[in-house]
Design an enzyme around this catalytic site. Structure first.
Site: not given
Ligand code: IPE
Ligand code: IPE
Ligand code: MG
Length: 245
Positions: A132, A72, A38, A34, A21-24, A195, A70
């Site tokens: 792996l 998004r 990714h 964003r 998580d956290g790419n965006g 979470r 889905w």
């Molecule tokens: C969780 O990330 C799903 C993936 C890493 C693929 P999200 O960014 O979608 O999670 P929430 O909705 O903030 O909990």
């Molecule tokens: C996780 O990064 C990648 C996916 C859920 C596909 P996010 O796209 O959720 O990045 P944030 O949480 O918005 O920074």
């Molecule tokens: Mg996220």
């Protein structure tokens, strides 16, 4: 001294699961779209797969796209799908070379046809891998999976294959998409949220949880070693007391 030097190679987790998580946010903070985050994230997947492979980890499950994702904006969904296709295409030769076997969990039918084909081909091409297992959770959510499990078991009962009273924990475990894998020993979530987001709810029952504020594009080999080092400092009691272990 680095964490790489401090981890005990004889007590490695067999199965690591990661919520990437956290790419965006990573991209936004740098003034980018964003999608830039990714794309960087894909690069980290490659590095962490390599590192896990070298460490002798047996299973690495990566949450790459959730059922909820889905919802998004369509443009972001499209970008993610095309990143998956191009990454799989590019990385397959290296996966084969490194003896990595690809598998997926999730609602495959919901994926675009070209993504399904690409993944199916990579799964076939890497099926002889004995190192792996790289398990990608795509269009995956735990509740989707558990609904699927209930349907499967209900059918087995309906067809008279099993009696209701014969249902045990292993009936459920065997019907999960992770049936062939041990439960994750260690769950890592990057990006600062604390979470589970509908990930492997059954399978994580006794996993050690590790949360880091690092955004996924910043996560690196040393971050992985640090998480494993932390994991190794925990006492896994499984309901018992220390003296019994
Ligand atoms: C969780 O990330 C799903 C993936 C890493 C693929 P999200 O960014 O979608 O999670 P929430 O909705 O903030 O909990
Ligand atoms: C996780 O990064 C990648 C996916 C859920 C596909 P996010 O796209 O959720 O990045 P944030 O949480 O918005 O920074
Ligand atoms: Mg996220």
């Amino acid at each position: 001294m680095t964490f790489a030097d401090q981890i005990d190679k004889k007590r490695m987790p067999k199965h690591i699961a990661i919520i990437m998580d956290g790419n965006g946010r990573w991209a936004k903070e740098r003034g980018h779209e964003r999608s830039y985050g990714h794309a960087q994230g894909v690069d980290v997947v490659r590095k962490i797969t390599d590192a896990s492979s070298r460490l002798g980890i047996q299973y690495l499950t990566l949450y790459a796209f959730s059922t909820e994702n889905w919802n998004r904006p369509q443009e972001e969904v499209n970008i993610l799908m095309s990143l998956i296709v191009s990454a799989i295409e590019r990385e397959t030769p290296d996966l084969i070379k490194n003896n990595v076997r690809l598998s997926t969990i999730g609602d495959f039918q919901r994926m675009p046809a070209d993504v399904q084909e690409r993944l199916a081909k990579c799964i076939r091409d890497t099926s002889a891998g004995t190192g792996l297992t790289l398990n990608l959770a795509l269009s995956y959510s735990s509740r989707w999976e558990l609904v699927d499990v209930v349907k499967k078991i209900a059918k087995q009962v309906q067809q008279g294959d099993i009696e209701v009273d014969e249902i045990t924990e292993s009936t459920i475990t065997d019907a999960l998409s992770t049936a062939s894998m041990p439960d994750p020993d260690l769950l890592i979530r990057t990006g600062g949220e604390v979470r589970i987001s509908n990930f492997l709810l059954w399978q994580l029952s006794y996993a050690e949880l590790y949360f880091t504020a690092e955004y996924w594009p910043d996560f690196n080999e040393e971050s992985l070693y640090k998480a494993i080092y932390d994991y190794q400092s925990r006492e896994r009691r499984f309901g018992k007391i220390s003296e019994q272990l």
